[in-house]
Structures are given as structure tokens and as C-alpha cells.
Write a protein that holds these residues in place. Structure first.
Motif, mmCIF file in Angstrom:
data_model
loop_
_atom_site.group_PDB
_atom_site.id
_atom_site.type_symbol
_atom_site.label_atom_id
_atom_site.label_comp_id
_atom_site.label_asym_id
_atom_site.label_seq_id
_atom_site.Cartn_x
_atom_site.Cartn_y
_atom_site.Cartn_z
ATOM 1 N N VAL A 111 0.814 -1.219 0.000
ATOM 2 C CA VAL A 111 0.000 0.000 0.000
ATOM 3 C C VAL A 111 0.848 1.269 0.000
ATOM 4 C CG1 VAL A 111 -1.971 -1.126 1.094
ATOM 5 C CG2 VAL A 111 -0.209 -0.045 2.530
ATOM 6 N N ALA A 112 2.167 1.116 0.173
ATOM 7 C CA ALA A 112 3.064 2.276 0.152
ATOM 8 C C ALA A 112 4.460 1.808 -0.226
ATOM 9 C CB ALA A 112 3.086 2.978 1.514
ATOM 10 N N LYS A 120 11.657 -0.988 -10.334
ATOM 11 C CA LYS A 120 11.402 -1.185 -11.766
ATOM 12 C C LYS A 120 10.365 -2.286 -11.966
ATOM 13 C CE LYS A 120 15.656 -1.842 -12.992
ATOM 14 N NZ LYS A 120 16.315 -1.755 -11.687
ATOM 15 N N ILE A 121 9.202 -2.081 -11.366
ATOM 16 C CA ILE A 121 8.098 -3.031 -11.492
ATOM 17 C C ILE A 121 6.909 -2.254 -12.048
ATOM 18 C CG2 ILE A 121 6.606 -4.668 -10.273
ATOM 19 C CD1 ILE A 121 8.802 -4.880 -8.144
ATOM 20 N N PRO A 122 6.556 -2.467 -13.308
ATOM 21 C CA PRO A 122 5.509 -1.660 -13.944
ATOM 22 C C PRO A 122 4.199 -1.623 -13.160
ATOM 23 C CG PRO A 122 6.653 -2.978 -15.588
ATOM 24 C CD PRO A 122 7.160 -3.430 -14.251
ATOM 25 N N ASP A 123 3.806 -2.753 -12.583
ATOM 26 C CA ASP A 123 2.540 -2.790 -11.854
ATOM 27 C C ASP A 123 2.544 -1.829 -10.671
ATOM 28 O OD1 ASP A 123 -0.106 -4.023 -11.158
ATOM 29 O OD2 ASP A 123 1.017 -4.634 -9.367
ATOM 30 N N ILE A 124 3.678 -1.733 -9.986
ATOM 31 C CA ILE A 124 3.779 -0.815 -8.841
ATOM 32 C C ILE A 124 3.628 0.625 -9.321
ATOM 33 C CG2 ILE A 124 5.266 0.063 -7.015
ATOM 34 C CD1 ILE A 124 4.214 -2.676 -6.398
ATOM 35 N N GLY A 131 -3.235 5.939 -7.633
ATOM 36 C CA GLY A 131 -3.508 6.310 -6.251
ATOM 37 C C GLY A 131 -3.762 5.124 -5.336
ATOM 38 N N LYS A 132 -3.494 3.906 -5.812
ATOM 39 C CA LYS A 132 -3.709 2.714 -4.990
ATOM 40 C C LYS A 132 -2.516 2.410 -4.089
ATOM 41 C CE LYS A 132 -6.779 0.550 -8.385
ATOM 42 N NZ LYS A 132 -6.975 -0.627 -9.284
ATOM 43 N N VAL A 133 -1.353 2.947 -4.447
ATOM 44 C CA VAL A 133 -0.140 2.788 -3.648
ATOM 45 C C VAL A 133 0.435 4.173 -3.405
ATOM 46 C CG1 VAL A 133 2.221 1.886 -3.600
ATOM 47 C CG2 VAL A 133 0.372 0.468 -4.509
ATOM 48 N N ALA A 134 0.768 4.462 -2.155
ATOM 49 C CA ALA A 134 1.303 5.779 -1.802
ATOM 50 C C ALA A 134 2.807 5.837 -2.052
ATOM 51 C CB ALA A 134 1.011 6.089 -0.337
ATOM 52 N N ASP A 149 -1.350 7.619 6.494
ATOM 53 C CA ASP A 149 -2.626 7.766 5.787
ATOM 54 C C ASP A 149 -3.135 6.445 5.228
ATOM 55 O OD1 ASP A 149 -2.838 10.450 6.321
ATOM 56 O OD2 ASP A 149 -2.072 11.111 4.372
ATOM 57 N N VAL A 150 -2.210 5.564 4.798
ATOM 58 C CA VAL A 150 -2.642 4.306 4.168
ATOM 59 C C VAL A 150 -2.673 3.147 5.166
ATOM 60 C CG1 VAL A 150 -1.925 4.985 1.865
ATOM 61 C CG2 VAL A 150 -0.276 3.857 3.363
#
Length: 372
Positions: A111-112, A120-124, A131-134, A149-150
Motif C-alpha cells: 500500500v506504500a 522497476k516493477i511496472p505494476d507498482i 492512487g492505490k499505492v502511496a 494515511d494508508v
């Protein structure tokens, strides 16, 4: 009878491997095959994980008490950081652990992150954009408000010797998972830490299976190298400023070169880290090496001409003159993301380069021959 009991005890203690455990009065100790820093003891209501301090012999860096989510806290918990498992929300400060969680198919728990530019991970990156990962800024000085916050349940980060602690992150009441596997002295010892992370994330069976594959693959490659005999001599890495950092003989890279059958000028060195040497010393001890391997970071594949422009002395190296230079661009390959937990991938590259007669191996994954 006493002799029989001693023999049975010795047999039990030597049977570590896979999922075998060793019975103790206060729990069952998971027998890890290679890790020198981890001790994992299962109890009825919790699992205790001790991490030895890699910098201070005889001391414990951290103790974790893993309690299944939903269970009430037992009265007999030992001293340590309590973590509810499986962890469902994690702040992850390193690309390698983001990659492992992705391998284990639990990247949704991230989440953060910190130091996003090194991940270097495209999904991250896509999840950060959505806005799903801070993005919490730099790992050495993260924005704690964004972390809070998360609401992560843990923060995974790497400890360092004499770092002076973790600053404000230590004061927000979120358990810190000190990911010290990089201080293990063997490639498989480092990779075996995935079992600890499997316990944290509820992916124990997956990590057991994955590590069995890594273990088997690594030893099969090592045996293949042994059968063909000694390979080529090798020089590793390159100048950084006025210093050449070469891996010590007991470093994971140094040991992997040995496992690959390579002849390494510093193989007998006892250091588990790097040696800081001037160019003249490297030239004297490794200048006649058959092959030169190095890592770098760039937006394109480097050339021999560019390499020589960095340091005019490189043309004194036999491997450079013979055009036997192989480079790994860590920006364009998942070197740092994969190799800590898949050392068999890197060993395959080493063997293929050091034993060019072995043509049955997989194509090079990280290194490329440096062209003009």
C-alpha cells in the motif's frame, strides 16, 4: 542405551531441510538449510522469529512474534514485536521485496513504497499512478504522514550498520520488518529468507515450493559446472571514482563465481563485503583475467568506446583487449529485483560466460557482451 540415544539425537539434528522441524521443549524449530541469521520456532499459538545481528556477534537484531490474525493474543507471548499474520497491508521500501511479493502473488498487500525511482516493477508504478499505492518519498527520510494515511500493518525496510535508527518511522507505532537477508554470506542463505516472508504474508506453501525449486536448480547448475572442470578467470565490476570495489572472496558474488567454476583473483580473500582497491592493484592482480563482468546503470547498452572514455587504463586489461567484456545494465534488466531470491538465474549467467563450451544453458538473462 545412552549411545543409541546420542545417535538418535544426532540424526534428528542433522535432518534439517524442506519443512522438517526439530522438537524442543518450548516449540518446534524450523530447520533452515542455509540461513545463518534466522531462527524460526513454531509454538501452538504463535511463531517466534529471531534475526541475529549480522554486525555484532552473539546479539539479536530483532525478535518477531507472529500471531495468526483473528486469534486472541496468548498470555505467554515472549518479548518481541507482535505481528498479526497474514499481513494484508505493507509499506515496502525496497525493490527486491516488492519483487518477491509480486512473485508470491500478494503484491496487492503493498500500500506504500519508498524510493519509487529505484523500483522497476511496472505494476507498482501503475498502482501509484492510480492512487492505490502511496509514494512516500525517499527511504532514508520518508514522509511519515503519507505512510500513516494508508495504515500499513508493517513497514519492510533494510537495516544498515551504524545507521542511527530509522528516524520518525520508529515513532509511529507500526512494526518495522528489518530485512537483513542481504547480510547472509551465501546466495542460498539469502534466498532462504523468503520462508520468513512467506510466514508474514500467508504464503508459506508457495515459498517452500519456490525455495525448493531455487535450491534444486542452483545445485544442478553447480554440478554441471563441476563436471566440465575449471572455467575461465574473471574480473568483476569497475572503477567508481578513484576506487575499484571488488567482491570479497566470501561475498555472495565471490562464492557464486567459485560455484560457477570461475577462477577469481580474490577467491581466497576472507571478506564477505567488497574490497576498495586502487586501479593499479586490480591491474596487478586481475589484469590478465580472461573475462570481465561489470554492472552499471544507464538508458542504453554501453559500448567498449564509452567504457574506455570512463577510464583510459581499461585498455590495459586483457579481457578488454580480447573483447571479452560482459555488462549488466541494472536499469534494463531485473538484476536487483530477481537475483537475491533467484540466485540460480545469476549462476546460470556466470556459468554460461565462464564455460562457453556449455551451449545447453539458458540464454544470458542479465549480462550482454559489450560491443564496439
Amino acid at each position: 542405551m545412552r549411545l543409541i540415544l546420542l545417535l538418535l539425537t544426532a540424526l534428528l539434528l542433522s535432518s534439517c531441510g524442506g519443512h522438517t522441524t526439530r522438537q524442543q521443549e518450548d516449540g518446534d524449530t524450523l530447520c533452515l538449510k542455509y540461513s545463518a541469521l534466522l531462527t524460526i520456532v513454531r509454538h501452538t499459538d504463535y511463531t517466534k522469529v529471531d534475526i541475529k545481528d549480522p554486525w555484532k556477534s552473539g546479539r539479536i537484531l530483532h525478535t518477531y512474534v507472529l500471531v495468526p490474525r483473528g486469534n486472541s493474543l496468548p498470555d505467554n507471548l515472549p518479548h518481541g514485536t507482535v505481528v498479526r499474520t497474514p499481513v494484508q497491508r505493507a509499506a515496502v521500501f525496497t525493490t527486491v521485496h516488492c519483487s518477491l511479493l509480486t512473485m508470491l502473488e500478494c503484491s496487492d498487500a503493498i500500500v506504500a513504497v519508498a524510493d519509487l525511482k529505484y523500483i522497476k516493477i511496472p505494476d507498482i508504478h501503475e498502482r501509484v499512478r492510480q492512487g492505490k499505492v502511496a509514494d512516500c518519498g525517499g527511504g532514508l527520510n520518508p514522509v511519515v504522514e503519507k505512510i500513516m494515511d494508508v495504515r500499513p500493518e508493517v513497514i519492510m525496510l533494510s537495516p544498515f550498520e551504524n545507521s542511527g535508527g530509522y528516524g520518525k518511522v520508529e515513532d509511529i507505532g507500526i512494526p518495522l520488518i528489518e530485512c537483513a537477508e542481504y547480510m547472509e554470506n551465501t546466495p542460498l542463505g539469502r534466498a532462504e529468507w523468503m520462508k520468513f516472508y512467506g510466514l508474514l504474508t500467508g504464503r508459506e506453501q508457495q515459498t517452500d515450493s519456490l525455495f525448493a525449486i531455487v535450491d534444486s536448480s542452483y545445485h544442478a547448475l553447480k554440478e554441471q559446472s563441476r563436471r566440465v572442470g575449471t572455467g575461465r578467470s574473471v574480473l568483476v565490476d569497475k572503477m567508481v571514482g578513484s576506487v575499484w570495489y571488488v567482491p570479497g572472496g566470501r561475498s555472495t558474488i565471490g562464492q557464486m563465481i567459485t560455484d560457477a567454476g570461475g577462477r577469481y583473483p580474490w577467491a581466497s580473500d576472507e571478506h564477505s563485503g567488497s574490497l576498495s582497491l586502487p586501479f593499479e592493484t586490480v591491474l596487478e592482480q586481475g589484469g590478465e583475467a580472461d573475462v570481465w563482468l561489470y554492472r552499471y546503470s544507464g538508458d542504453h547498452q554501453t559500448t567498449r568506446r564509452e567504457l574506455l572514455s570512463e577510464h583510459r587504463g581499461y585498455d590495459q586489461l586483457r579481457a578488454y583487449r580480447q573483447k571479452q567484456v560482459y555488462a549488466c545494465n541494472v536499469e534494463l534488466t531485473p538484476f536487483y529485483e530477481e537475483t537475491p531470491f533467484r540466485p540460480d538465474y545469476l549462476l546460470s549467467d556466470f556459468i554460461r560466460i565462464l564455460h562457453p563450451e556449455l551451449t545447453s544453458l539458458s540464454p544470458l538473462r542479465y549480462y550482454q557482451k559489450v560491443d564496439e
